[in-house]
Design a protein around this motif. Sequence first.
Motif, PDB file in Angstrom:
ATOM      1  N   GLY A 283       0.784  -1.230   0.000  1.00 20.84           N
ATOM      2  CA  GLY A 283       0.000   0.000   0.000  1.00 20.84           C
ATOM      3  C   GLY A 283       0.813   1.275   0.000  1.00 20.84           C
ATOM      4  N   TYR A 284       2.122   1.175  -0.181  1.00 22.61           N
ATOM      5  CA  TYR A 284       2.966   2.366  -0.215  1.00 22.61           C
ATOM      6  C   TYR A 284       3.043   2.874  -1.649  1.00 22.61           C
ATOM      7  N   SER A 285       3.180   4.180  -1.789  1.00 20.79           N
ATOM      8  CA  SER A 285       3.297   4.744  -3.139  1.00 20.79           C
ATOM      9  C   SER A 285       4.779   4.849  -3.486  1.00 20.79           C
ATOM     10  N   ILE A 286       5.197   3.993  -4.375  1.00 21.37           N
ATOM     11  CA  ILE A 286       6.592   3.950  -4.813  1.00 21.37           C
ATOM     12  C   ILE A 286       6.652   4.540  -6.215  1.00 21.37           C
ATOM     13  N   GLU A 287       7.491   5.538  -6.388  1.00 21.09           N
ATOM     14  CA  GLU A 287       7.578   6.192  -7.682  1.00 21.09           C
ATOM     15  C   GLU A 287       8.278   5.286  -8.699  1.00 21.09           C
ATOM     16  N   GLU A 288       7.722   5.283  -9.897  1.00 11.71           N
ATOM     17  CA  GLU A 288       8.307   4.534 -11.013  1.00 11.71           C
ATOM     18  C   GLU A 288       8.897   5.553 -11.974  1.00 11.71           C
ATOM     19  N   SER A 289      10.163   5.484 -12.203  1.00 14.06           N
ATOM     20  CA  SER A 289      10.824   6.457 -13.064  1.00 14.06           C
ATOM     21  C   SER A 289      11.206   5.821 -14.397  1.00 14.06           C
ATOM     22  N   HIS A 290      10.787   6.482 -15.463  1.00 13.45           N
ATOM     23  CA  HIS A 290      11.196   6.023 -16.790  1.00 13.45           C
ATOM     24  C   HIS A 290      12.630   6.451 -17.081  1.00 13.45           C
ATOM     25  N   VAL A 291      13.143   7.372 -16.283  1.00 13.37           N
ATOM     26  CA  VAL A 291      14.510   7.848 -16.489  1.00 13.37           C
ATOM     27  C   VAL A 291      15.500   6.730 -16.196  1.00 13.37           C
ATOM     28  N   THR A 292      15.341   6.040 -15.067  1.00 13.11           N
ATOM     29  CA  THR A 292      16.277   4.957 -14.745  1.00 13.11           C
ATOM     30  C   THR A 292      16.192   3.842 -15.784  1.00 13.11           C
ATOM     31  N   ARG A 293      14.975   3.554 -16.218  1.00 14.34           N
ATOM     32  CA  ARG A 293      14.787   2.537 -17.250  1.00 14.34           C
ATOM     33  C   ARG A 293      15.478   2.967 -18.546  1.00 14.34           C
ATOM     34  N   GLY A 294      15.295   4.226 -18.921  1.00 13.47           N
ATOM     35  CA  GLY A 294      15.910   4.734 -20.147  1.00 13.47           C
ATOM     36  C   GLY A 294      17.425   4.744 -20.080  1.00 13.47           C
ATOM     37  N   VAL A 295      17.971   5.106 -18.920  1.00 11.97           N
ATOM     38  CA  VAL A 295      19.431   5.105 -18.761  1.00 11.97           C
ATOM     39  C   VAL A 295      19.969   3.686 -18.869  1.00 11.97           C
ATOM     40  N   ARG A 296      19.252   2.735 -18.264  1.00 11.74           N
ATOM     41  CA  ARG A 296      19.679   1.332 -18.343  1.00 11.74           C
ATOM     42  C   ARG A 296      19.641   0.840 -19.792  1.00 11.74           C
ATOM     43  N   TYR A 297      18.530   1.108 -20.489  1.00 13.63           N
ATOM     44  CA  TYR A 297      18.425   0.703 -21.896  1.00 13.63           C
ATOM     45  C   TYR A 297      19.523   1.362 -22.734  1.00 13.63           C
ATOM     46  N   GLY A 298      19.726   2.657 -22.513  1.00 11.67           N
ATOM     47  CA  GLY A 298      20.715   3.392 -23.289  1.00 11.67           C
ATOM     48  C   GLY A 298      22.135   2.922 -23.026  1.00 11.67           C
ATOM     49  N   ALA A 299      22.449   2.638 -21.769  1.00 13.93           N
ATOM     50  CA  ALA A 299      23.811   2.198 -21.431  1.00 13.93           C
ATOM     51  C   ALA A 299      24.137   0.870 -22.102  1.00 13.93           C
ATOM     52  N   VAL A 300      23.228  -0.085 -22.002  1.00 14.94           N
ATOM     53  CA  VAL A 300      23.485  -1.397 -22.608  1.00 14.94           C
ATOM     54  C   VAL A 300      23.541  -1.275 -24.131  1.00 14.94           C
ATOM     55  N   SER A 301      22.620  -0.491 -24.710  1.00 17.99           N
ATOM     56  CA  SER A 301      22.612  -0.317 -26.169  1.00 17.99           C
ATOM     57  C   SER A 301      23.890   0.356 -26.651  1.00 17.99           C
ATOM     58  N   ALA A 302      24.327   1.412 -25.963  1.00 15.14           N
ATOM     59  CA  ALA A 302      25.567   2.099 -26.345  1.00 15.14           C
ATOM     60  C   ALA A 302      26.768   1.175 -26.187  1.00 15.14           C
ATOM     61  N   GLY A 303      26.764   0.378 -25.141  1.00 15.03           N
ATOM     62  CA  GLY A 303      27.849  -0.575 -24.945  1.00 15.03           C
ATOM     63  C   GLY A 303      27.961  -1.557 -26.093  1.00 15.03           C
ATOM     64  N   LEU A 304      26.811  -2.029 -26.561  1.00 14.11           N
ATOM     65  CA  LEU A 304      26.816  -2.958 -27.693  1.00 14.11           C
ATOM     66  C   LEU A 304      27.201  -2.254 -28.993  1.00 14.11           C
ATOM     67  N   LEU A 305      26.651  -1.072 -29.215  1.00 17.56           N
ATOM     68  CA  LEU A 305      26.886  -0.349 -30.470  1.00 17.56           C
ATOM     69  C   LEU A 305      28.334   0.099 -30.641  1.00 17.56           C
ATOM     70  N   PHE A 306      28.916   0.639 -29.578  1.00 15.85           N
ATOM     71  CA  PHE A 306      30.217   1.284 -29.696  1.00 15.85           C
ATOM     72  C   PHE A 306      31.367   0.507 -29.059  1.00 15.85           C
ATOM     73  N   GLY A 307      31.081  -0.702 -28.578  1.00 17.94           N
ATOM     74  CA  GLY A 307      32.134  -1.503 -27.967  1.00 17.94           C
ATOM     75  C   GLY A 307      32.496  -1.063 -26.569  1.00 17.94           C
ATOM     76  N   TRP A 308      31.595  -0.359 -25.896  1.00 25.70           N
ATOM     77  CA  TRP A 308      31.857   0.148 -24.553  1.00 25.70           C
ATOM     78  C   TRP A 308      31.269  -0.757 -23.483  1.00 25.70           C
ATOM     79  N   LEU A 309      31.023  -1.998 -23.808  1.00 25.06           N
ATOM     80  CA  LEU A 309      30.356  -2.912 -22.884  1.00 25.06           C
ATOM     81  C   LEU A 309      31.060  -3.047 -21.536  1.00 25.06           C
ATOM     82  N   PRO A 310      32.406  -3.067 -21.467  1.00 24.28           N
ATOM     83  CA  PRO A 310      33.045  -3.203 -20.150  1.00 24.28           C
ATOM     84  C   PRO A 310      32.650  -2.097 -19.165  1.00 24.28           C
ATOM     85  N   VAL A 311      32.393  -0.907 -19.663  1.00 24.54           N
ATOM     86  CA  VAL A 311      31.997   0.198 -18.796  1.00 24.54           C
ATOM     87  C   VAL A 311      30.479   0.263 -18.642  1.00 24.54           C
ATOM     88  N   MET A 312      29.787   0.101 -19.746  1.00 22.72           N
ATOM     89  CA  MET A 312      28.343   0.347 -19.747  1.00 22.72           C
ATOM     90  C   MET A 312      27.528  -0.683 -18.959  1.00 22.72           C
TER      91      MET A 312
END
Length: 176
Positions: A122-151
């Motif tokens: 019953g608690y209101s927990i905020e859901e942020s699309h920002v964290t989801r977007g950063v996660r998607y973007g980091a993994v995608s950039a890692g795959l695209l540009f070879g930055w996987l060790p960091v991303m």
Amino acid sequence: MVRFQRQPPGTALTRTSSALGMGCAVVAGVLIVDEQPVRAGVLSALSGGLLLLGGHRANHGLGGPVDRMLTELFDRAWDACLLAPIVWVTFGDRPEIALGALVALCASFLSSYVRARGAALGYSIEESHVTRGVRYGAVSAGLLFGWLPVMVWVAAGVSALAAIVRTGQVAREARA
């Protein structure tokens, strides 16, 4: 007797974008296993964009409760479709990438669990699309540009931070 309920306006587009996003994530996972990271990165980015669109529509009046549930489910499935193959492919040669992807996967699932458990209590927990977007973007950039060790570690850090913040929200509301 079968009873049909009218769906909220825009539900078809919301579900279509989410389903297409999930399809792209599945194909990206196959491409990761096939060791085609650039193609996987393109599909991963497309998948992330479609899932963010579907999630935004579902959470802002253009979808019903089922769409909001599917958004969370597809987010977990995206993690499984992309991070698990990264662990699989890099485990022998690049254990630091495999470990980072595994930490990102576990932290993301933990963050989702804390949010769902808090909501169930019953608690209101905020859901942020920002964290989801950063996660998607980091993994995608890692795959695209070879930055996987960091991303993968960036994705792990974002997911761990989200779990910590959500745990703090639950604790704060429990004391209130």
